[in-house]
Design a protein around this motif. Structure first.
Motif, short mmCIF file in Angstrom:
data_model
loop_
_atom_site.label_atom_id
_atom_site.label_comp_id
_atom_site.label_asym_id
_atom_site.label_seq_id
_atom_site.Cartn_x
_atom_site.Cartn_y
_atom_site.Cartn_z
N HIS A 29 11.09 23.78 9.64
CA HIS A 29 11.51 23.06 8.31
C HIS A 29 11.17 23.97 7.28
N HIS A 109 7.82 19.43 15.54
CA HIS A 109 8.31 19.85 14.16
C HIS A 109 7.28 21.03 13.42
N TYR A 112 6.43 21.15 8.46
CA TYR A 112 7.07 19.90 8.06
C TYR A 112 6.62 19.43 6.56
N THR A 115 9.75 19.94 4.59
CA THR A 115 11.01 19.42 4.85
C THR A 115 11.94 19.01 3.66
N LYS A 125 4.48 16.08 13.84
CA LYS A 125 4.97 16.85 12.90
C LYS A 125 3.79 17.57 12.15
#
Length: 142
Positions: A29, A109, A112, A115, A125
């Motif tokens: 991200h 992820h 994050y 994001t 995350k």
């Protein structure tokens, strides 16, 4: 899952092959990946360098190094993005979209905290990167 997957750039001039299984798959991200991919999130598959080959079109691969961490590679004919070599990590990110036959099963992820597209999928995350890759390894809530 077959252990050989092939894909090409947008125009087909460059072919990329991966063999075996990726070391990891997930979503990044960070602002750099978002800008490079022209999307709100980038899907990655990480491979050991010996498992990534360019059987056709290597002469059409251009490089862009914003930092020493990432050597982004693209087709000089069409501009299609192919992969990013991460020398400090000893891994190559072959973008999930580049190898359409891969059974993409994200596990994490990263970055994050940056994001712009919250995703509620139950996956871990991480605020930035795993600690083994120089990040904090800190998980944040969905």
């Amino acid at each position: 899952m077959s252990d050989l997957h092939s894909g090409t750039c947008f125009c087909g001039a460059v072919e990329v092959q991966v063999t075996g299984a990726p070391e990891a798959m997930g979503y990044c991200h960070c602002a750099s990946c978002r800008s490079w991919s022209a999307g709100p999130v980038n899907a990655f598959t990480l491979w050991k360098p010996e498992n990534v080959k360019v059987p056709r079109g290597a002469e059409h691969i251009g490089h862009f190094r914003k930092t020493d961490m990432s050597d982004r590679q693209f087709c000089t004919q069409c501009g299609g993005h192919l992969m990013t070599n991460h020398p400090p990590l000893g891994l190559i990110d072959v973008y999930a979209a580049t190898i359409p036959s891969i059974d993409f099963k994200p596990g994490v992820h990263v970055n994050y905290a940056e994001t712009v597209l919250p995703m509620k999928d139950g996956l871990p995350k991480l605020k930035d990167f795993p600690s083994e890759f120089g990040g904090s390894g800190e998980a944040i809530p969905e």
